[in-house]
Write an enzyme that holds these catalytic residues in place. Structure first.
Site, PDB file in Angstrom:
ATOM      1  N   ARG A  53     -12.590   1.556 -19.784  1.00 53.75           N
ATOM      2  CA  ARG A  53     -13.928   1.724 -20.349  1.00 53.75           C
ATOM      3  C   ARG A  53     -14.529   0.340 -20.584  1.00 53.75           C
ATOM      4  O   ARG A  53     -13.976  -0.464 -21.326  1.00 53.75           O
ATOM      5  CB  ARG A  53     -13.847   2.496 -21.677  1.00 53.75           C
ATOM      6  CG  ARG A  53     -15.194   2.646 -22.345  1.00 53.75           C
ATOM      7  CD  ARG A  53     -15.164   3.427 -23.663  1.00 53.75           C
ATOM      8  NE  ARG A  53     -16.492   3.365 -24.230  1.00 53.75           N
ATOM      9  CZ  ARG A  53     -16.791   3.098 -25.495  1.00 53.75           C
ATOM     10  NH1 ARG A  53     -15.825   2.925 -26.384  1.00 53.75           N
ATOM     11  NH2 ARG A  53     -18.032   3.020 -25.894  1.00 53.75           N
ATOM     12  N   GLN A  71     -21.891   4.541 -30.374  1.00 57.14           N
ATOM     13  CA  GLN A  71     -22.066   4.589 -31.826  1.00 57.14           C
ATOM     14  C   GLN A  71     -23.503   4.431 -32.331  1.00 57.14           C
ATOM     15  O   GLN A  71     -23.873   3.370 -32.803  1.00 57.14           O
ATOM     16  CB  GLN A  71     -21.194   3.506 -32.492  1.00 57.14           C
ATOM     17  CG  GLN A  71     -19.735   3.654 -32.222  1.00 57.14           C
ATOM     18  CD  GLN A  71     -18.882   2.584 -32.901  1.00 57.14           C
ATOM     19  OE1 GLN A  71     -17.681   2.614 -32.751  1.00 57.14           O
ATOM     20  NE2 GLN A  71     -19.466   1.684 -33.633  1.00 57.14           N
ATOM     21  N   SER A 109     -24.567   4.978 -34.963  1.00 55.75           N
ATOM     22  CA  SER A 109     -24.542   4.461 -36.337  1.00 55.75           C
ATOM     23  C   SER A 109     -24.739   2.954 -36.383  1.00 55.75           C
ATOM     24  O   SER A 109     -24.894   2.385 -37.467  1.00 55.75           O
ATOM     25  CB  SER A 109     -23.230   4.841 -37.018  1.00 55.75           C
ATOM     26  OG  SER A 109     -22.141   4.426 -36.226  1.00 55.75           O
ATOM     27  N   ASN A 131     -14.723   7.550 -31.515  1.00 52.90           N
ATOM     28  CA  ASN A 131     -14.236   6.232 -31.911  1.00 52.90           C
ATOM     29  C   ASN A 131     -13.720   6.384 -33.335  1.00 52.90           C
ATOM     30  O   ASN A 131     -14.493   6.599 -34.261  1.00 52.90           O
ATOM     31  CB  ASN A 131     -15.358   5.181 -31.889  1.00 52.90           C
ATOM     32  CG  ASN A 131     -15.881   4.911 -30.485  1.00 52.90           C
ATOM     33  OD1 ASN A 131     -15.368   5.446 -29.509  1.00 52.90           O
ATOM     34  ND2 ASN A 131     -16.899   4.078 -30.395  1.00 52.90           N
ATOM     35  N   TYR A 173     -11.111   4.831 -36.272  1.00 47.68           N
ATOM     36  CA  TYR A 173     -10.289   3.685 -36.676  1.00 47.68           C
ATOM     37  C   TYR A 173      -9.574   3.899 -38.006  1.00 47.68           C
ATOM     38  O   TYR A 173      -8.484   3.404 -38.223  1.00 47.68           O
ATOM     39  CB  TYR A 173     -11.155   2.423 -36.812  1.00 47.68           C
ATOM     40  CG  TYR A 173     -11.591   1.838 -35.498  1.00 47.68           C
ATOM     41  CD1 TYR A 173     -12.721   2.315 -34.837  1.00 47.68           C
ATOM     42  CD2 TYR A 173     -10.866   0.811 -34.903  1.00 47.68           C
ATOM     43  CE1 TYR A 173     -13.118   1.781 -33.619  1.00 47.68           C
ATOM     44  CE2 TYR A 173     -11.260   0.266 -33.685  1.00 47.68           C
ATOM     45  CZ  TYR A 173     -12.389   0.751 -33.047  1.00 47.68           C
ATOM     46  OH  TYR A 173     -12.766   0.232 -31.849  1.00 47.68           O
ATOM     47  N   GLU A 228     -12.304   5.102 -28.407  1.00 47.06           N
ATOM     48  CA  GLU A 228     -11.858   3.874 -29.074  1.00 47.06           C
ATOM     49  C   GLU A 228     -10.924   4.201 -30.221  1.00 47.06           C
ATOM     50  O   GLU A 228     -11.189   5.109 -31.023  1.00 47.06           O
ATOM     51  CB  GLU A 228     -13.028   3.099 -29.713  1.00 47.06           C
ATOM     52  CG  GLU A 228     -13.816   2.254 -28.772  1.00 47.06           C
ATOM     53  CD  GLU A 228     -14.916   1.472 -29.480  1.00 47.06           C
ATOM     54  OE1 GLU A 228     -14.740   1.025 -30.636  1.00 47.06           O
ATOM     55  OE2 GLU A 228     -15.988   1.317 -28.851  1.00 47.06           O
TER      56      GLU A 228
HETATM   57  C1  PNW Z   1     -16.250  -0.494 -32.964  1.00 44.78           C
HETATM   58  N1  PNW Z   1     -15.697   0.959 -39.229  1.00 44.78           N
HETATM   59  O1  PNW Z   1     -17.094  -0.369 -34.069  1.00 44.78           O
HETATM   60  C2  PNW Z   1     -17.100  -1.094 -31.856  1.00 44.78           C
HETATM   61  O2  PNW Z   1     -17.484  -0.121 -30.928  1.00 44.78           O
HETATM   62  C3  PNW Z   1     -16.461  -2.261 -31.161  1.00 44.78           C
HETATM   63  O3  PNW Z   1     -17.445  -2.985 -30.447  1.00 44.78           O
HETATM   64  C4  PNW Z   1     -15.742  -3.116 -32.145  1.00 44.78           C
HETATM   65  O4  PNW Z   1     -15.259  -4.315 -31.579  1.00 44.78           O
HETATM   66  C5  PNW Z   1     -14.622  -2.288 -32.734  1.00 44.78           C
HETATM   67  O5  PNW Z   1     -15.121  -1.153 -33.372  1.00 44.78           O
HETATM   68  C6  PNW Z   1     -13.779  -3.019 -33.773  1.00 44.78           C
HETATM   69  O6  PNW Z   1     -14.542  -3.275 -34.915  1.00 44.78           O
HETATM   70  C7  PNW Z   1     -16.659  -0.029 -35.331  1.00 44.78           C
HETATM   71  O7  PNW Z   1     -16.081   0.267 -40.152  1.00 44.78           O
HETATM   72  C8  PNW Z   1     -16.803  -0.946 -36.347  1.00 44.78           C
HETATM   73  O8  PNW Z   1     -15.009   1.962 -39.478  1.00 44.78           O
HETATM   74  C9  PNW Z   1     -16.488  -0.611 -37.638  1.00 44.78           C
HETATM   75  C10 PNW Z   1     -16.015   0.649 -37.922  1.00 44.78           C
HETATM   76  C11 PNW Z   1     -15.854   1.570 -36.910  1.00 44.78           C
HETATM   77  C12 PNW Z   1     -16.179   1.220 -35.618  1.00 44.78           C
END
Ligand code: PNW
Length: 489
Positions: A85, A175, A177, A315, A317, A386
């Site tokens: 991706r 995203q 957001s 995505n 995390y 992601e």
């Molecule tokens: C992603 N959170 O964004 C992005 O798509 C990427 O470009 C980035 O490098 C990656 O996460 C790592 O940060 C996020 O706060 C950023 O939970 C923050 C969050 C989630 C997704």
């Protein structure tokens, strides 16, 4: 009983399940003004504000993937991934943002990358937009302007015409957001318009997505049989405890962070969630606005959006705990999304912490999220686009190995309970420019030496473990490699 490591039944990912890794254009390509590329909002933002970057490293050179893409594909072959991706930089192919000036050299770069992937049987998954709007379009209003919907459609048509014969997986936008950060003044373009510009941005992002989806559906799908989705940042909000008010608070939080994007596309009646519309309306009135700060969707727009995706890109995390508050206006800026939601968020001290302050490991969050989506949206088709973990510089990234293994186990449980997941994508193939954090937070399966001319990439322990998972289609708790050398097999 809680399923976990103690549950020793072996669960496997089916052979059709796709394993891959992700990157995005601004974060890896570099070559920010090479071969006719136009300026993006991130180029401008970090050039104008070097003081905002944690370690001072911006995306001017990054991993130099513009010149090193063959090495990138070699790494993908070492890992044995099914898909890659990556995103296309809008100003690299359209320097003005509009189709009056098409940059052939920019288009050629993605042709080369796609062909290199296909040569080795790696499926390209293309993100059309990952945060790097042409600066020229920002000056005309950017995502707060309704005109962006047409600009995006024109840009997308160019990509479909050029690449749809070879690209079967498309993600319109990464995203939505991002609007809350972009118009919260903390990421590019750094405009402060909380609770107002951010909501306008969300509406236009969703409409741009839907137009792109309909374009593919109408003019390309029959011929090329690809699928088009959208990636959402879907972290999960758990109630702090089982007090009724906290359960309700968690539900409101999820309506604002999940439903805001899922409802218009996946719910039966479409539109933004009713709770969100009511809450923002009520607050807006109290604040002296005549109309809601949340834009409305017309019945045509609702229709356009409804069903406008073949899959939802997840995505995911981390997780948060949600607690009810009655005094939110004393804590948050007014107006703002945070104040509109009006809840307090915390994370557990027991969750292992990544290098990024917001990133804590809570694997059951992805399980809960999947079940929530299934219940609320009737088992939507999903693709994990992601998931990743940040560390400092070290090849011995045990914490990333633990994180990935535990989340993959939790995902297997979700699959067992009926979740439809086509594949899984690690963020990221290699260390890259983590926006305002520069290169101070590393997400790579490969470490990148940013001091070296070639931006030398070296496999971490996690790269070897991920390779093994892909090969075996199972997650082994104790497997360690005999040697730390990775090669194409
Ligand atoms: C992603 N959170 O964004 C992005 O798509 C990427 O470009 C980035 O490098 C990656 O996460 C790592 O940060 C996020 O706060 C950023 O939970 C923050 C969050 C989630 C997704």
């Amino acid at each position: 009983a809680v399923r976990g490591w103690s549950d020793t039944r072996i669960r496997k990912f089916k052979k059709e399940f796709l394993f891959g890794v992700a990157t995005s254009a601004y974060q890896v390509e570099g070559a920010w003004d090479t071969d006719g590329k136009g300026e993006s909002i991130w180029d401008k933002y970090l050039h104008d504000h070097p003081e905002l970057i944690a370690d001072g490293r911006n995306g001017d050179i990054a991993c130099d993937s513009y010149h090193q893409y063959k090495r990138d594909v070699e790494m993908l072959r070492e890992l044995g991934v099914d898909h890659y991706r990556f995103s296309i930089s809008w100003p690299r192919v359209l320097p003005t943002g509009l189709t009056n000036d098409i940059n052939e050299k920019g288009l050629q770069y993605y042709d080369n990358l796609i062909n290199e992937l296909l040569k080795y049987g790696i499926e390209p998954m293309v993100t059309i937009y990952h945060f790097d709007l042409p600066q020229s379009l920002q000056e005309l209003g950017g995502w707060a302007s309704p005109l962006v919907v047409q600009w995006f459609e024109d840009y997308t048509r160019l990509l479909f015409d050029r690449y749809a014969d070879r690209v079967k997986f498309w993600i319109t936008i990464n995203q939505p957001s991002f609007c809350f950060e972009s118009y919260g003044g903390i990421t590019a373009p750094g405009i402060k318009s909380k609770g107002l510009g951010d909501y306008m941005c969300v509406k236009h992002v969703l409409l741009a997505h839907a137009k792109a989806y309909r374009l593919y559906e109408k003019e390309y799908k029959n011929k090329y049989k690809g699928s088009v989705g959208i990636s959402l940042s879907l972290n999960f909000g758990h109630p702090l405890n089982n007090k009724t008010e906290n359960q309700e608070a968690a539900e409101i939080f999820r309506d604002f962070t999940i439903g805001l994007y899922m409802n218009p596309i996946w719910s039966k009646y479409g539109d933004f969630p009713k709770t969100v519309r009511n809450r923002v309306m009520k607050k807006s009135k109290e604040q002296g606005y005549e109309k809601s700060r949340l834009p409305t969707l017309s019945s045509e727009e609702i229709k356009l959006l409804k069903g406008s995706a073949d899959f939802v890109g997840i995505n995911h995390y981390t997780s948060v705990f949600v607690e009810a508050r009655t005094d939110s206006d004393e804590i948050f800026e007014v107006p703002s999304l945070q104040d509109d939601i009006g809840v307090l968020l915390t994370q557990s001290d027991e969750w292992v912490s990544g290098k990024s302050s917001w990133l804590k490991s809570a694997p059951y969050g992805i399980y809960k999220l999947c079940l929530y989506l299934n219940e609320k949206y009737n088992y939507p088709q999903t693709f994990v686009t992601e998931q990743g973990w940040s560390t400092g510089t070290s090849l011995n990234d045990r914490s990333r190995v633990d994180y990935l293994r535990e989340y993959l186990i939790a995902l297997l449980f979700a699959i067992e309970d009926g979740t439809k997941v086509m594949g899984y994508t690690v963020w990221s193939l290699m260390d890259n420019v983590e926006w305002n954090a520069g290169t101070s937070e590393r997400f790579g399966l490969y470490e990148v030496d940013f001091e070296a001319e070639e931006k030398t990439r070296t496999a971490r322990l996690s790269a070897l473990v991920y390779k093994r998972i892909i090969q075996k289609r199972v997650v082994e708790k104790d497997w360690t490699p005999d040697s730390w050398k990775i090669s194409i097999t």
